[in-house]
Design an enzyme around this catalytic site. Structure first.
Site, PDB file in Angstrom:
ATOM      1  N   ASP A  87      -4.790   3.530  -1.751  1.00 42.41           N
ATOM      2  CA  ASP A  87      -5.851   3.778  -0.778  1.00 42.41           C
ATOM      3  C   ASP A  87      -6.436   5.170  -0.944  1.00 42.41           C
ATOM      4  O   ASP A  87      -5.790   6.170  -0.607  1.00 42.41           O
ATOM      5  CB  ASP A  87      -5.293   3.622   0.644  1.00 42.41           C
ATOM      6  N   ASP A 121      -6.515  -6.722   4.108  1.00 41.49           N
ATOM      7  CA  ASP A 121      -5.991  -5.358   4.174  1.00 41.49           C
ATOM      8  C   ASP A 121      -5.959  -4.861   5.612  1.00 41.49           C
ATOM      9  O   ASP A 121      -7.014  -4.647   6.225  1.00 41.49           O
ATOM     10  CB  ASP A 121      -6.864  -4.444   3.301  1.00 41.49           C
ATOM     11  N   HIS A 160      -1.214  -1.280  -4.353  1.00 42.16           N
ATOM     12  CA  HIS A 160      -2.486  -0.980  -3.686  1.00 42.16           C
ATOM     13  C   HIS A 160      -2.555   0.514  -3.389  1.00 42.16           C
ATOM     14  O   HIS A 160      -1.665   1.087  -2.753  1.00 42.16           O
ATOM     15  CB  HIS A 160      -2.568  -1.793  -2.393  1.00 42.16           C
ATOM     16  N   MET A 189      -9.085   7.865   0.229  1.00 38.34           N
ATOM     17  CA  MET A 189      -9.895   8.191   1.412  1.00 38.34           C
ATOM     18  C   MET A 189     -10.477   9.592   1.264  1.00 38.34           C
ATOM     19  O   MET A 189      -9.817  10.484   0.726  1.00 38.34           O
ATOM     20  CB  MET A 189      -9.022   8.141   2.668  1.00 38.34           C
ATOM     21  N   HIS A 193      -8.418   1.011  -3.894  1.00 44.30           N
ATOM     22  CA  HIS A 193      -9.334   0.741  -2.778  1.00 44.30           C
ATOM     23  C   HIS A 193     -10.012   2.053  -2.390  1.00 44.30           C
ATOM     24  O   HIS A 193      -9.389   2.938  -1.807  1.00 44.30           O
ATOM     25  CB  HIS A 193      -8.500   0.169  -1.614  1.00 44.30           C
ATOM     26  N   MET A 221     -12.204   4.212  -0.171  1.00 41.05           N
ATOM     27  CA  MET A 221     -12.841   4.362   1.141  1.00 41.05           C
ATOM     28  C   MET A 221     -13.563   5.703   1.086  1.00 41.05           C
ATOM     29  O   MET A 221     -13.157   6.688   1.737  1.00 41.05           O
ATOM     30  CB  MET A 221     -11.774   4.298   2.244  1.00 41.05           C
ATOM     31  N   MET A 267     -11.197  -6.370   5.478  1.00 43.60           N
ATOM     32  CA  MET A 267     -10.423  -5.420   6.284  1.00 43.60           C
ATOM     33  C   MET A 267     -10.081  -6.067   7.627  1.00 43.60           C
ATOM     34  O   MET A 267     -10.971  -6.560   8.334  1.00 43.60           O
ATOM     35  CB  MET A 267     -11.224  -4.136   6.547  1.00 43.60           C
ATOM     36  N   SER A 293       0.855  -1.193   0.000  1.00 39.30           N
ATOM     37  CA  SER A 293       0.000   0.000   0.000  1.00 39.30           C
ATOM     38  C   SER A 293       0.884   1.234   0.000  1.00 39.30           C
ATOM     39  O   SER A 293       1.669   1.450   0.940  1.00 39.30           O
ATOM     40  CB  SER A 293      -0.890   0.020   1.239  1.00 39.30           C
TER      41      SER A 293
HETATM   42  C1  DX5 Z   1      -6.262   1.071   5.754  1.00 39.07           C
HETATM   43  C2  DX5 Z   1      -5.792   0.870   4.325  1.00 39.07           C
HETATM   44  C3  DX5 Z   1      -4.680  -0.106   4.215  1.00 39.07           C
HETATM   45  C4  DX5 Z   1      -3.439   0.299   4.950  1.00 39.07           C
HETATM   46  C5  DX5 Z   1      -2.638  -0.898   5.272  1.00 39.07           C
HETATM   47  O1  DX5 Z   1      -7.338   1.922   5.759  1.00 39.07           O
HETATM   48  O2  DX5 Z   1      -6.858   0.411   3.510  1.00 39.07           O
HETATM   49  O3  DX5 Z   1      -4.399  -0.441   2.866  1.00 39.07           O
HETATM   50  O4  DX5 Z   1      -2.648   1.197   4.243  1.00 39.07           O
HETATM   51  O5  DX5 Z   1      -1.544  -0.479   6.030  1.00 39.07           O
HETATM   52  P1  DX5 Z   1      -0.814  -1.434   7.067  1.00 39.07           P
HETATM   53  O6  DX5 Z   1      -0.293  -2.608   6.271  1.00 39.07           O
HETATM   54  O7  DX5 Z   1       0.257  -0.569   7.598  1.00 39.07           O
HETATM   55  O8  DX5 Z   1      -1.832  -1.860   8.079  1.00 39.07           O
HETATM   56 ZN    ZN Z   2      -6.459  -0.503   1.452  1.00 37.07          ZN
END
Ligand code: DX5
Ligand code: ZN
Length: 229
Positions: A39, A176, A37, A41, A70, A72, A141, A12
């Site tokens: 993320d 994840d 990956h 948000m 991904h 969110m 998750m 990620s």
């Molecule tokens: C959390 C994200 C993950 C996160 C994982 O909201 O969706 O992808 O970056 O990070 P680690 O591996 O550090 O938990």
């Molecule tokens: Zn993620």
């Protein structure tokens, strides 16, 4: 993108240097990452804000493997075309993000991407039971989404249930949150094949010491594969 159930490590870039995404992506891919990956948000569905379609589009030329995006965010549907235009290979939406996940998954596939559906730790496997034929990936998750570096929450039972529900469909199970060499074997044994790892991949390394990323990726992969032999 052909389907296979072997272990794939998806670093990620939430844990990368935000001033240097291009080189960070190149470094993790050169060091053995299978997917990248991303993320996204929105500061609304989750209490943190990262990047939107223009940034994802800027990552695209650097990603030679698979860009796994991904979301969110809520709502999802108004942004699906923008992420298709940005070059996402897989676009994952949360089942908790709205009442019409069925329509969302259809729209993601309709825009030419693979469709993923993510479940928060409090959401049961059954929430996606009727979505299996519209789904290419289920993301389980193992932290509450929003931040990297959180403690792993054991969702092994949910992963096993999903593995049964999927049967012989070509659907990936992605984990994840909090994945590291200690937790990877648990989820691999339960049936997961895609392991997202942020802090466990980027810790201790940088674009000038990329071999540390490689060591970290190999450590997670070896731990996961050891649970399968
Ligand atoms: C959390 C994200 C993950 C996160 C994982 O909201 O969706 O992808 O970056 O990070 P680690 O591996 O550090 O938990
Ligand atoms: Zn993620």
């Amino acid at each position: 993108m052909s389907f296979d159930r072997t272990i794939k490590i998806a670093p990620s870039i939430l844990s990368a240097d935000f001033a240097n995404f291009g080189q960070e992506i190149q470094a993790i891919e050169a060091q053995g990452a299978d997917w990248v990956h991303v993320d996204v948000m929105d500061g609304h569905f989750v209490p943190n804000l990262t990047f939107g379609p223009p940034a994802v589009k800027a990552f695209r030329p650097h990603v030679k493997t698979v860009m796994d995006v991904h979301l969110m965010i809520t709502p999802v549907d108004p942004y699906i075309q923008a992420y298709a235009d940005a070059g996402a290979d897989i676009l994952t939406a949360h089942v908790e993000a709205g009442p019409h996940t069925h329509r969302t998954l259809q729209a993601i596939r309709g825009a030419g991407m693979k469709a993923g559906v993510a479940l928060n730790p409090g959401t049961p496997a059954e929430a996606v039971e009727h979505l299996m034929d519209l789904t290419d990936l289920v993301c389980v998750m193992t932290v509450n989404p929003g931040f990297g570096g959180q403690k792993f929450i054991d969702m092994t039972g949910k992963v096993k249930k999903l593995r049964q529900m999927i049967g012989d469909r070509p659907v990936h199970i992605e984990i994840d949150g909090g994945v590291d060499p200690k937790t990877a074997p648990l989820v691999a044994a339960a049936g997961a094949d895609v392991l997202v790892a942020g802090s466990a991949v980027f810790k201790g390394g940088s674009v000038s010491t990329p071999q540390i990323y490689g060591d970290n990726i190999r450590a997670v992969r070896a731990a996961a594969e050891s649970a399968l032999s």
